[in-house]
Design an enzyme around this catalytic site. Structure first.
Site, PDB file in Angstrom:
ATOM      1  N   THR A 132       0.865  -1.176   0.000  1.00 28.39           N
ATOM      2  CA  THR A 132       0.000   0.000   0.000  1.00 28.39           C
ATOM      3  C   THR A 132       0.898   1.221   0.000  1.00 28.39           C
ATOM      4  O   THR A 132       1.959   1.211   0.629  1.00 28.39           O
ATOM      5  CB  THR A 132      -0.871   0.087   1.262  1.00 28.39           C
ATOM      6  OG1 THR A 132      -0.012   0.316   2.378  1.00 28.39           O
ATOM      7  CG2 THR A 132      -1.675  -1.150   1.475  1.00 28.39           C
TER       8      THR A 132
ATOM      9  N   GLU B  49      -5.599  -4.053   0.971  1.00 30.34           N
ATOM     10  CA  GLU B  49      -5.648  -5.126   1.974  1.00 30.34           C
ATOM     11  C   GLU B  49      -6.825  -6.076   1.750  1.00 30.34           C
ATOM     12  O   GLU B  49      -6.981  -7.068   2.458  1.00 30.34           O
ATOM     13  CB  GLU B  49      -5.770  -4.505   3.382  1.00 30.34           C
ATOM     14  CG  GLU B  49      -4.521  -3.792   3.867  1.00 30.34           C
ATOM     15  CD  GLU B  49      -4.452  -2.324   3.470  1.00 30.34           C
ATOM     16  OE1 GLU B  49      -5.100  -1.942   2.464  1.00 30.34           O
ATOM     17  OE2 GLU B  49      -3.743  -1.558   4.152  1.00 30.34           O
TER      18      GLU B  49
ATOM     19  N   LYS C 192     -12.788  18.108  12.983  1.00 29.93           N
ATOM     20  CA  LYS C 192     -13.540  18.198  14.226  1.00 29.93           C
ATOM     21  C   LYS C 192     -13.600  19.652  14.676  1.00 29.93           C
ATOM     22  O   LYS C 192     -12.609  20.232  15.072  1.00 29.93           O
ATOM     23  CB  LYS C 192     -12.912  17.319  15.307  1.00 29.93           C
ATOM     24  CG  LYS C 192     -13.903  16.980  16.399  1.00 29.93           C
ATOM     25  CD  LYS C 192     -13.424  15.849  17.267  1.00 29.93           C
ATOM     26  CE  LYS C 192     -14.600  15.246  18.023  1.00 29.93           C
ATOM     27  NZ  LYS C 192     -14.174  14.265  19.010  1.00 29.93           N
TER      28      LYS C 192
ATOM     29  N   TRP D 139     -18.252  16.729  14.018  1.00 25.80           N
ATOM     30  CA  TRP D 139     -17.523  16.323  12.820  1.00 25.80           C
ATOM     31  C   TRP D 139     -18.028  17.040  11.568  1.00 25.80           C
ATOM     32  O   TRP D 139     -19.222  17.240  11.407  1.00 25.80           O
ATOM     33  CB  TRP D 139     -17.691  14.819  12.589  1.00 25.80           C
ATOM     34  CG  TRP D 139     -17.047  13.958  13.638  1.00 25.80           C
ATOM     35  CD1 TRP D 139     -17.690  13.198  14.560  1.00 25.80           C
ATOM     36  CD2 TRP D 139     -15.654  13.759  13.855  1.00 25.80           C
ATOM     37  NE1 TRP D 139     -16.778  12.543  15.336  1.00 25.80           N
ATOM     38  CE2 TRP D 139     -15.516  12.866  14.935  1.00 25.80           C
ATOM     39  CE3 TRP D 139     -14.485  14.261  13.253  1.00 25.80           C
ATOM     40  CZ2 TRP D 139     -14.277  12.443  15.418  1.00 25.80           C
ATOM     41  CZ3 TRP D 139     -13.263  13.840  13.738  1.00 25.80           C
ATOM     42  CH2 TRP D 139     -13.160  12.942  14.802  1.00 25.80           C
TER      43      TRP D 139
HETATM   44  P1  AMP Z   1      -5.935   1.676  -1.656  1.00 27.74           P
HETATM   45  O1  AMP Z   1      -5.496   0.617  -0.725  1.00 27.74           O
HETATM   46  O2  AMP Z   1      -4.808   2.527  -2.145  1.00 27.74           O
HETATM   47  O3  AMP Z   1      -6.758   1.131  -2.752  1.00 27.74           O
HETATM   48  O4  AMP Z   1      -6.829   2.698  -0.861  1.00 27.74           O
HETATM   49  C1  AMP Z   1      -7.963   2.262  -0.182  1.00 27.74           C
HETATM   50  C2  AMP Z   1      -8.689   3.444   0.331  1.00 27.74           C
HETATM   51  O5  AMP Z   1      -9.133   4.259  -0.755  1.00 27.74           O
HETATM   52  C3  AMP Z   1      -9.926   3.121   1.103  1.00 27.74           C
HETATM   53  O6  AMP Z   1      -9.642   2.775   2.441  1.00 27.74           O
HETATM   54  C4  AMP Z   1     -10.702   4.415   0.990  1.00 27.74           C
HETATM   55  O7  AMP Z   1     -10.235   5.371   1.916  1.00 27.74           O
HETATM   56  C5  AMP Z   1     -10.355   4.882  -0.399  1.00 27.74           C
HETATM   57  N1  AMP Z   1     -11.404   4.483  -1.335  1.00 27.74           N
HETATM   58  C6  AMP Z   1     -11.404   3.439  -2.183  1.00 27.74           C
HETATM   59  N2  AMP Z   1     -12.528   3.418  -2.910  1.00 27.74           N
HETATM   60  C7  AMP Z   1     -13.274   4.460  -2.502  1.00 27.74           C
HETATM   61  C8  AMP Z   1     -14.581   4.972  -2.839  1.00 27.74           C
HETATM   62  N3  AMP Z   1     -15.327   4.424  -3.799  1.00 27.74           N
HETATM   63  N4  AMP Z   1     -15.025   6.057  -2.167  1.00 27.74           N
HETATM   64  C9  AMP Z   1     -14.286   6.641  -1.211  1.00 27.74           C
HETATM   65  N5  AMP Z   1     -13.065   6.213  -0.855  1.00 27.74           N
HETATM   66  C10 AMP Z   1     -12.566   5.131  -1.476  1.00 27.74           C
END
Ligand code: AMP
Length: 544
Positions: free
Chosen positions: A184, A328, A439, A444
């Site tokens: 990640t 993950e 916040k 929030w």
């Molecule tokens: P990654 O591991 O780089 O794919 O990032 C995952 C994170 O991207 C998630 O925990 C979210 O915070 C964000 N994310 C992925 N898809 C979406 C979505 N459709 N809407 C909002 N946030 C998203």
């Protein structure tokens, strides 16, 4: 009492073996770094994966070894996915957008033995050459005629394959054996590795194909704009062959005009990617006043799909499926494919539903918890941190005890760091990242809500909201805007008027600043961390 059924290990290579037999008409079409278009069937890819496995074995690659890739979406990358995992080794996909420091860290941390590189990324490796682990073997993903002019010692991919046998005795690895590794690009600390198994990967492909059949079916032509170097292109290189869909691989050409042309030339029916990419396609559609003629579905995820974007495509006959997931989670956790009864809802209601992140895929359980770890009701109102579990979710980070310790709740659910509600129909609505909520006076404010509304303003090309310190309220929102026309930027009053239709007065941003471009992370998301650094020490007008 046990069932009396056979137990065969779920293995990734079975997918390609199956596609080669069952879907002879489906193809992998690739825009190559060499500049032309390449086509091969799944049967041809299967034969070449065997040749590649022989070549890698010849280089000394054994079961459990890590073979890294630094490559665009294309057929050679696809062959690596299958050959490496098929021979029992682990395919480690590296994101070329990582910083040099992060890249060196993960190559070292993963213990890569071989690194396979697209021509575009050869200069990245040349710049790091002195610091790469000794003995790391470098492969250029091209033929002899296009080999890079480089001081480094490159093996030639096509030469490695030439003359090798087109069948391979794929070992019966355990279904729990590691098969893929993806880090990640977490915005703080070192990247953390998700180590996928054969089992989790095959199950994810199955779950995905039953969840999004409008994209994943025989005869469809899917364009994965989401890269194979980041979370396995959302699983498409596995789910598409399983379903009998062709893969249209865009290589490095991801701008609006190139994507439009590729869609038109290859009859693309479905395309998957992050919102940023669809901004480019949208501009091209407007410029040409035409739609890619076969396009039927866009799957948008990785960041929230803005409602104006969803409406733009829906009004032009394209189904938008909003998905959510994480590295993950292999990665897909939810999808927005509506059930039949919902398709007849009035437009406004349908769009409101599609702006949410969709329902869970089979095999992934969701729960939202309050600050004390108590599960909250799924009533569409309660907001809490989102936790997940299932066979496609990591049980720990690769060789990283500290990160693993911090990631799970006492019941073993994985904490996503996202803040969400879930409505009674099961639709997830991501309100924010846990660290991204603002916040103010104990209440929030969702930066995502503010962004989603402000971005619809005609004078706003892109925007982001960050928290800045405030002496009275602790934190207040600052709106950072990329204006469409730098000569005619929006005023804060204009934005406020728009926000007031949806938000409370106290939730409105206190100030607005203009930038030329928003900073992006390696995966193309707005880097709030960088943005906060840019505006460190920022003093709001009434905060003096
Ligand atoms: P990654 O591991 O780089 O794919 O990032 C995952 C994170 O991207 C998630 O925990 C979210 O915070 C964000 N994310 C992925 N898809 C979406 C979505 N459709 N809407 C909002 N946030 C998203």
């Amino acid at each position: 009492m046990q069932g009396t059924m056979m137990h065969m290990p779920l293995r990734i290579i079975e997918i390609l073996d199956y596609a080669a037999q069952a879907h002879p008409g489906a193809e992998i079409v690739s825009v190559r770094t060499e500049g032309d278009i390449h086509r091969e069937t799944y049967a041809q890819a299967y034969a070449r994966a065997a040749q590649l496995a022989h070549a890698l074995a010849g280089l000394g690659v054994k079961q459990g070894d890590r073979v890294a890739t630094l490559a665009w979406n294309g057929y050679r990358h696809f062959e690596l996915y299958y050959a490496v995992s098929g021979m029992g080794a682990i395919c480690h996909t590296i994101n070329p957008r990582l910083s040099a420091e992060q890249m060196l860290y993960i190559i070292e941390h993963a213990g890569d033995e071989v690194l396979c590189v697209d021509l575009t990324f050869v200069p990245i490796i040349e710049a790091l050459a002195d610091q790469l682990p000794k003995g790391l073997k470098l492969v250029a993903l091209t033929d002899r005629a296009h080999m890079p002019d480089s001081a480094l010692d490159w093996l030639c991919y096509e030469e490695m394959l030439a003359g090798q046998a087109q069948t391979f005795d794929w070992p019966q690895v355990s279904e729990d054996a590691a098969a893929g590794l993806c880090y990640t690009s977490g915005t703080t600390g070192h990247p953390k590795g998700a180590l996928y198994s054969h089992r989790s990967t095959v199950l994810h492909a199955l779950f995905l194909s039953i969840s999004v059949p409008r994209s994943l079916h025989e005869g469809s032509h899917i364009l994965p704009v989401v890269p194979m170097f980041h979370v396995n292109s959302w699983g498409l290189p596995y789910a598409a062959p399983l379903a009998g869909a062709s893969l249209i691989m865009p290589g490095g050409k991801l701008d609006g005009p190139s994507i439009f042309d590729l869609m038109e030339n290859e009859g693309v029916t479905a395309a998957w990617g992050v919102p940023t990419v669809w901004l480019g396609l949208r501009a091209e559609i407007e410029a040409r006043d035409a739609m890619p003629s076969a396009l039927d579905q866009l799957v948008i995820g990785g960041s929230a799909a803005p409602r104006p974007m969803i409406e733009f495509f829906e009004k032009r006959g394209v189904d938008v499926c909003h998905a959510w997931g994480m590295t993950e989670m292999s990665p897909v956790g939810t999808h927005g494919q509506l059930s039949k009864s919902m398709l007849d809802l009035p437009f406004e209601e349908r769009m409101a539903t599609k702006a949410k992140q969709g329902r869970r895929v089979f095999g992934v359980e969701l729960k939202i918890s309050d600050d004390n770890g108590r599960a909250l009701p799924q009533d569409g109102k309660s907001v809490g941190e989102l936790y997940v579990r299932g066979n496609t979710v990591i049980s720990g980070y690769f060789n990283n005890e500290d990160a693993t310790q911090a990631a799970f709740d006492p019941d073993g659910w994985f904490g996503t760091g996202d803040v969400a509600s879930i409505d009674p129909q099961g639709f997830l609505y991501i309100q924010d990242r846990a660290k991204d909520l603002i916040k103010s006076g104990g209440e929030w404010i969702s930066s995502l809500d503010l962004e989603n509304i402000a971005i619809a303003h005609p004078k706003v090309a892109n925007c982001a909201v960050i928290a800045v310190p405030h002496p009275k309220w602790d934190e207040r929102p600052l709106l950072v805007v990329v204006p469409r026309d730098a000569g005619d930027p929006p005023t804060l009053e204009e934005i406020h008027a728009m926000l007031l239709e949806h938000m409370a007065k106290w939730q409105l941003p206190d100030a607005m600043e203009f930038v030329e471009d928003l900073p992006l992370t390696a995966t193309g998301k707005v880097s709030k961390l960088t943005l906060r650094q840019w505006f460190a020490g920022y003093v709001l007008p009434d905060a003096g």
